[in-house]
Design a protein around this motif. Structure first.
Motif, PDB file in Angstrom:
ATOM      1  N   ILE A  69       0.846  -1.205   0.000  1.00  0.00           N
ATOM      2  CA  ILE A  69       0.000   0.000   0.000  1.00  0.00           C
ATOM      3  C   ILE A  69       0.880   1.253   0.000  1.00  0.00           C
ATOM      4  N   GLU A  70       1.917   1.210   0.840  1.00  0.00           N
ATOM      5  CA  GLU A  70       2.821   2.361   0.941  1.00  0.00           C
ATOM      6  C   GLU A  70       3.550   2.596  -0.384  1.00  0.00           C
ATOM      7  N   GLN A  71       3.972   1.493  -1.017  1.00  0.00           N
ATOM      8  CA  GLN A  71       4.717   1.612  -2.275  1.00  0.00           C
ATOM      9  C   GLN A  71       3.836   2.172  -3.392  1.00  0.00           C
ATOM     10  N   LEU A  72       2.597   1.666  -3.500  1.00  0.00           N
ATOM     11  CA  LEU A  72       1.702   2.137  -4.559  1.00  0.00           C
ATOM     12  C   LEU A  72       1.331   3.600  -4.341  1.00  0.00           C
ATOM     13  N   CYS A  73       1.153   3.979  -3.069  1.00  0.00           N
ATOM     14  CA  CYS A  73       0.855   5.373  -2.725  1.00  0.00           C
ATOM     15  C   CYS A  73       2.012   6.276  -3.159  1.00  0.00           C
ATOM     16  N   ASP A  74       3.217   5.872  -2.813  1.00  0.00           N
ATOM     17  CA  ASP A  74       4.421   6.626  -3.155  1.00  0.00           C
ATOM     18  C   ASP A  74       4.569   6.721  -4.685  1.00  0.00           C
ATOM     19  N   LEU A  75       4.422   5.568  -5.323  1.00  0.00           N
ATOM     20  CA  LEU A  75       4.634   5.444  -6.769  1.00  0.00           C
ATOM     21  C   LEU A  75       3.630   6.275  -7.572  1.00  0.00           C
ATOM     22  N   SER A  76       2.432   6.429  -7.035  1.00  0.00           N
ATOM     23  CA  SER A  76       1.397   7.166  -7.774  1.00  0.00           C
ATOM     24  C   SER A  76       1.365   8.638  -7.367  1.00  0.00           C
ATOM     25  N   GLY A  77       2.348   9.043  -6.574  1.00  0.00           N
ATOM     26  CA  GLY A  77       2.443  10.453  -6.212  1.00  0.00           C
ATOM     27  C   GLY A  77       1.594  10.842  -5.012  1.00  0.00           C
ATOM     28  N   GLY A  78       1.189   9.839  -4.215  1.00  0.00           N
ATOM     29  CA  GLY A  78       0.408  10.127  -3.012  1.00  0.00           C
ATOM     30  C   GLY A  78       1.301  10.594  -1.869  1.00  0.00           C
ATOM     31  N   PRO A  79       0.680  10.944  -0.725  1.00  0.00           N
ATOM     32  CA  PRO A  79       1.417  11.526   0.411  1.00  0.00           C
ATOM     33  C   PRO A  79       2.086  10.462   1.268  1.00  0.00           C
ATOM     34  N   CYS A  80       2.916   9.601   0.678  1.00  0.00           N
ATOM     35  CA  CYS A  80       3.584   8.543   1.437  1.00  0.00           C
ATOM     36  C   CYS A  80       5.026   8.441   0.953  1.00  0.00           C
ATOM     37  N   THR A  81       5.872   7.876   1.797  1.00  0.00           N
ATOM     38  CA  THR A  81       7.220   7.530   1.371  1.00  0.00           C
ATOM     39  C   THR A  81       7.417   6.043   1.629  1.00  0.00           C
ATOM     40  N   TYR A  82       7.725   5.319   0.571  1.00  0.00           N
ATOM     41  CA  TYR A  82       7.934   3.878   0.704  1.00  0.00           C
ATOM     42  C   TYR A  82       9.134   3.626   1.608  1.00  0.00           C
ATOM     43  N   GLY A  83       8.909   2.845   2.698  1.00  0.00           N
ATOM     44  CA  GLY A  83       9.975   2.632   3.670  1.00  0.00           C
ATOM     45  C   GLY A  83      10.525   1.217   3.669  1.00  0.00           C
ATOM     46  N   GLY A  84      10.105   0.408   2.708  1.00  0.00           N
ATOM     47  CA  GLY A  84      10.580  -0.979   2.669  1.00  0.00           C
ATOM     48  C   GLY A  84      11.927  -1.097   1.986  1.00  0.00           C
ATOM     49  N   ARG A  85      12.352  -2.333   1.826  1.00  0.00           N
ATOM     50  CA  ARG A  85      13.617  -2.583   1.139  1.00  0.00           C
ATOM     51  C   ARG A  85      13.451  -2.299  -0.356  1.00  0.00           C
ATOM     52  N   THR A  86      14.548  -2.154  -1.063  1.00  0.00           N
ATOM     53  CA  THR A  86      14.458  -1.967  -2.519  1.00  0.00           C
ATOM     54  C   THR A  86      13.944  -3.265  -3.139  1.00  0.00           C
TER      55      THR A  86
END
Ligand code: HEM
Lengths: 139, 281
Positions: A69-86
Motif C-alpha cells: 500500500i505504501e509503495q503504490l501510494c508513493d509510486l502514484s504520487g500520493g502523500p507517502c514515502t515507501y519505507g521498505g527494502r528496494t
C-alpha cells in the motif's frame, strides 16, 4: 502514406502533451481507499495463484500488505514515502522467473479490475511497475 | 489438398475456441502473443512481430492455430497453419496458402515454414525493445505460373529481424504498440509468384505496425509492408491494412481488417477485407 505518417505523428504528439503530474494518478486510483482496495484484491488473487503462492509461504502478509500500500501510494504520487527494502533487496535469491512475474502482473490487473480502477489509470500504474522487472526477475 | 487442410484447421479452431478449458493457458499477459500473419507465426496480419506466438512464458509452451481469408477485387487468399512457442524464446511455425486468381481461374499455392528466436528485450518490461530474428522458408507448390512470369526458383528463404515495443499510457492514457521488421527476400508477391527473378539480387524491405490498445481486449492499428518489385512481366506494390483485433480470452482472437494491396500480377486496385481467427493453447 504521407497523410498516415502525419496523422500518427500528430497523435503521438498529443500523447506526450497529455501527461499530467504524478499526483493525478493517486487521485485516479481512488486515493488511500482505492489503493487499499487494489492491494486487498491483489492478495486474494495471489492466494489463488498456484504459480506464485508458494513463494509467499514464509511471508508476513500483514507487513507485505502494509508495504505494498505504501509503495503504490508513493509510486502514484500520493502523500507517502515507501519505507521498505528496494525491489532488488527484497526479491534477491527468491528465484522469481519471467512466468511468475507475468502471473503476478495478471493478478495485479485482475485486482485493479476488481477495485474498479479506470483503464487509463491502470495503464499509467502498470507503466510505473513494469520497469521493476529487471530488479525482481532472475535470469 | 490445400483447401482441405485449411477447412480442417478452421473446423479444429472453432471447436477448440468453444470447447478448450482455460487452465492450460500460459502466463503471459492477454494479447501479448499477437495474432498470426498470412505467413504464419506470431505477428500482425501482413508482417511478423518480435513476439513469440501463444502465451508461454519461462518453462511454458504455447500453441496457436489460425485461419485467414483475404478477399480483394480479383484475388482470394486462404491461409491456415500452426505454430509453437517455447519459453517465450523460440517459435516454429507452418502455414499453407492458396491464392485464387479469379480472372484467370488459377490457384497459386505455397507452404511457409518459419523459425524465430527472441534475442533481446521483453515487450512489456524492458527499455530495450523485444528483438527477434527469424526465417521463413517458402515452397511454391504451383510453379508453372511464376515460371512463365520469369521467376527462377520455386523456393526461397526470407531472413528478418523484428523489434517490438509497448509504451504504457502513451496515447490518451492508452497503451501504444509498435513493431518494425526488416526483411531480406527474393520472393515475388511473398513467394506466391516464385523467387529469384533473372538479374535481380535479394531486396531488403521494411515492414511496420502501429497499434493502440483501446483496453485489454480491443486493439486497432495500421500496417505497412514494403515489397520488392523483381519480375519484369508484372508490377508488385507495397501492402497496407487497417485492422481491429479482439482478444476475448487467451483462448481465441479475431482480427478484421481493410486490406489495401494495390496492384498484383497486372491487376490494379486490389482493395478488400481481411478476416482471421486464431486459437491458442
Ligand atoms: C512489479 C512487481 C512487484 C512489486 C511492485 C513487488 C513489491 C513488493 C514489495 C513492496 C515487497 C515488500 C518489500 C519488503 O519486504 O521490504 C515485496 C516483497 C515480496 N515479494 Fe514482491 N513485488 C513484485 C513482484 C514479485 C514477484 C513476481 C514475486 C514472486 C512471485 C514476488 C514475491 C515477493 C515476496 C515473496 C515478498 C516477501 C519477501 C519477504 O517475505 O521478505 N514479488 N514485493
Amino acid at each position: 502514406m504521407t497523410k498516415t505518417i502525419l496523422l500518427i505523428t500528430a497523435l503521438l504528439a498529443t500523447g506526450c502533451a497529455s501527461q499530467r503530474p504524478a499526483d493525478d494518478l493517486y487521485r485516479d486510483l481512488g486515493g488511500d481507499e482505492g489503493v487499499t482496495r487494489i492491494v486487498d484484491a491483489f492478495l486474494v488473487h495471489l492466494a489463488e495463484d498456484e504459480l506464485v503462492v508458494d513463494t509467499f509461504a514464509d511471508t508476513d502478509i500483514a507487513e507485505f500488505r502494509r508495504l505494498m500500500i505504501e509503495q503504490l501510494c508513493d509510486l502514484s504520487g500520493g502523500p507517502c514515502t515507501y519505507g521498505g527494502r528496494t525491489m532488488a533487496e527484497s526479491h534477491a535469491g527468491m528465484g522469481v522467473t519471467p512466468a511468475m512475474f507475468n502471473a503476478l502482473v495478471a493478478d495485479f490487473i485482475d485486482a485493479m479490475d476488481d477495485a474498479g480502477v479506470p483503464q487509463g489509470a491502470q495503464n499509467r500504474l502498470l507503466g510505473r511497475l513494469a520497469p521493476m522487472y529487471g530488479d525482481i526477475v532472475e535470469g | 489438398m490445400t483447401r482441405r487442410f485449411q477447412r480442417c484447421i478452421t473446423a479444429g479452431l472453432l471447436t477448440l475456441s468453444l470447447a478448450a478449458p482455460g487452465a492450460l493457458a500460459g502466463s503471459r499477459i492477454l494479447a501479448t502473443g499477437g495474432a498470426t500473419p498470412i505467413e504464419g507465426g506470431g505477428g500482425g496480419g501482413i508482417t511478423p512481430w518480435a513476439l513469440i506466438t501463444g502465451y508461454g512464458s519461462s518453462g511454458e509452451t504455447g500453441i496457436s492455430a489460425f485461419a485467414t481469408r483475404v478477399d480483394v477485387r480479383d484475388f482470394r487468399l486462404d491461409s491456415a497453419g500452426l505454430a509453437v512457442g517455447w519459453n517465450d524464446r523460440l517459435e516454429a511455425s507452418f502455414a499453407r496458402q492458396a491464392l485464387d486468381v479469379q480472372p484467370l481461374d488459377v490457384t497459386l499455392k505455397q507452404d511457409v515454414f518459419g523459425l524465430k528466436a527472441r534475442v533481446a528485450g521483453r515487450l512489456l518490461y524492458t527499455a530495450m525493445p523485444q528483438v527477434s530474428v527469424g526465417l521463413q522458408h517458402k515452397r511454391n507448390r504451383s510453379f508453372d505460373v511464376p515460371a512463365a512470369l520469369g521467376a527462377a526458383d520455386d523456393s526461397g528463404t526470407d531472413l528478418y529481424v523484428s523489434a517490438a515495443k509497448l509504451w504504457f499510457a502513451a496515447l490518451f492514457d492508452r497503451n501504444l504498440f509498435a513493431n518494425v521488421t526488416l526483411r531480406r527476400t527474393e520472393a515475388n508477391e511473398i513467394g506466391l509468384l516464385g523467387f529469384d527473378a533473372a538479374g535481380e539480387d535479394a531486396s531488403l524491405v521494411a515492414e511496420g505496425t502501429l497499434a493502440v490498445f483501446l483496453d485489454d481486449r480491443w486493439v486497432i492499428g495500421y500496417e505497412y509492408r514494403q515489397k520488392p518489385d523483381h519480375l519484369d512481366a508484372v508490377t508488385e506494390n507495397d501492402w497496407q491494412d487497417l485492422f481491429v483485433a479482439y482478444f476475448p480470452s487467451k483462448r481465441v482472437s479475431l482480427v478484421a481488417a481493410r486490406a489495401m494491396l494495390d496492384e498484383i500480377a497486372g491487376l490494379p486496385d486490389q482493395d478488400g477485407w481481411y478476416l482471421s481467427i486464431q486459437a491458442t493453447l
